[in-house]
Write a protein that holds these residues in place. Structure first.
Motif, PDB file in Angstrom:
ATOM      1  N   TYR A  15      34.156  43.299  30.204  1.00  0.00           N
ATOM      2  CA  TYR A  15      32.992  43.023  31.048  1.00  0.00           C
ATOM      3  C   TYR A  15      33.251  41.941  32.089  1.00  0.00           C
ATOM      4  O   TYR A  15      32.745  42.017  33.200  1.00  0.00           O
ATOM      5  CB  TYR A  15      31.776  42.616  30.205  1.00  0.00           C
ATOM      6  N   VAL A  16      34.045  40.966  31.741  1.00  0.00           N
ATOM      7  CA  VAL A  16      34.221  39.811  32.619  1.00  0.00           C
ATOM      8  C   VAL A  16      35.480  39.924  33.473  1.00  0.00           C
ATOM      9  O   VAL A  16      35.431  39.734  34.691  1.00  0.00           O
ATOM     10  CB  VAL A  16      34.257  38.504  31.800  1.00  0.00           C
ATOM     11  N   LEU A  22      38.935  44.955  39.531  1.00  0.00           N
ATOM     12  CA  LEU A  22      38.915  46.342  39.980  1.00  0.00           C
ATOM     13  C   LEU A  22      37.705  46.751  40.809  1.00  0.00           C
ATOM     14  O   LEU A  22      37.766  47.761  41.514  1.00  0.00           O
ATOM     15  CB  LEU A  22      39.012  47.271  38.760  1.00  0.00           C
ATOM     16  N   VAL A  23      36.619  46.010  40.728  1.00  0.00           N
ATOM     17  CA  VAL A  23      35.395  46.389  41.431  1.00  0.00           C
ATOM     18  C   VAL A  23      35.114  45.384  42.542  1.00  0.00           C
ATOM     19  O   VAL A  23      34.808  44.220  42.266  1.00  0.00           O
ATOM     20  CB  VAL A  23      34.191  46.452  40.457  1.00  0.00           C
ATOM     21  N   PRO A  24      35.233  45.821  43.784  1.00  0.00           N
ATOM     22  CA  PRO A  24      34.967  44.896  44.892  1.00  0.00           C
ATOM     23  C   PRO A  24      33.540  44.332  44.815  1.00  0.00           C
ATOM     24  O   PRO A  24      32.583  45.064  44.566  1.00  0.00           O
ATOM     25  CB  PRO A  24      35.129  45.768  46.138  1.00  0.00           C
ATOM     26  N   VAL A  28      29.979  37.769  38.141  1.00  0.00           N
ATOM     27  CA  VAL A  28      29.306  37.541  36.871  1.00  0.00           C
ATOM     28  C   VAL A  28      28.908  36.074  36.814  1.00  0.00           C
ATOM     29  O   VAL A  28      29.738  35.195  37.013  1.00  0.00           O
ATOM     30  CB  VAL A  28      30.246  37.887  35.682  1.00  0.00           C
ATOM     31  N   SER A  29      27.641  35.837  36.530  1.00  0.00           N
ATOM     32  CA  SER A  29      27.168  34.452  36.432  1.00  0.00           C
ATOM     33  C   SER A  29      27.682  33.803  35.155  1.00  0.00           C
ATOM     34  O   SER A  29      28.035  34.482  34.179  1.00  0.00           O
ATOM     35  CB  SER A  29      25.637  34.425  36.438  1.00  0.00           C
ATOM     36  N   ALA A  30      27.692  32.491  35.156  1.00  0.00           N
ATOM     37  CA  ALA A  30      28.102  31.747  33.964  1.00  0.00           C
ATOM     38  C   ALA A  30      27.184  32.067  32.784  1.00  0.00           C
ATOM     39  O   ALA A  30      27.636  32.150  31.636  1.00  0.00           O
ATOM     40  CB  ALA A  30      28.102  30.247  34.256  1.00  0.00           C
ATOM     41  N   VAL A  36      27.787  37.411  27.097  1.00  0.00           N
ATOM     42  CA  VAL A  36      28.807  38.372  26.676  1.00  0.00           C
ATOM     43  C   VAL A  36      29.656  37.779  25.552  1.00  0.00           C
ATOM     44  O   VAL A  36      29.939  38.455  24.555  1.00  0.00           O
ATOM     45  CB  VAL A  36      29.681  38.796  27.880  1.00  0.00           C
ATOM     46  N   VAL A  37      30.049  36.533  25.685  1.00  0.00           N
ATOM     47  CA  VAL A  37      30.847  35.873  24.644  1.00  0.00           C
ATOM     48  C   VAL A  37      30.038  35.752  23.357  1.00  0.00           C
ATOM     49  O   VAL A  37      30.540  36.037  22.264  1.00  0.00           O
ATOM     50  CB  VAL A  37      31.361  34.495  25.117  1.00  0.00           C
TER      51      VAL A  37
END
Length: 58
Positions: A15-16, A22-24, A28-30, A36-37
């Protein structure tokens, strides 16, 4: 435990890390990284909590 570590890092990097490469324009915000973690920790803990050896009775 190598498998657990690989699974844990995989959940986070999928996710991070990889979308960032790969995606221009992927950002992701902090706060989202922390979420996610946290979810990865909860998932691994739920999976491996039952894998603990039983406590010896004495």
């Amino acid at each position: 435990m190598d498998l657990a570590a690989t699974q844990f890092l995989g959940m986070i990097s999928n996710y991070v890390f990889w979308p960032t490469l790969l995606v221009p324009g992927w950002e992701v915000s902090a706060e989202r990284v922390a979420q996610v973690v946290d979810e990865a920790v909860r998932t691994i803990a739920a999976r491996y909590a039952s894998a603990r050896p039983p406590c010896p009775r004495g």
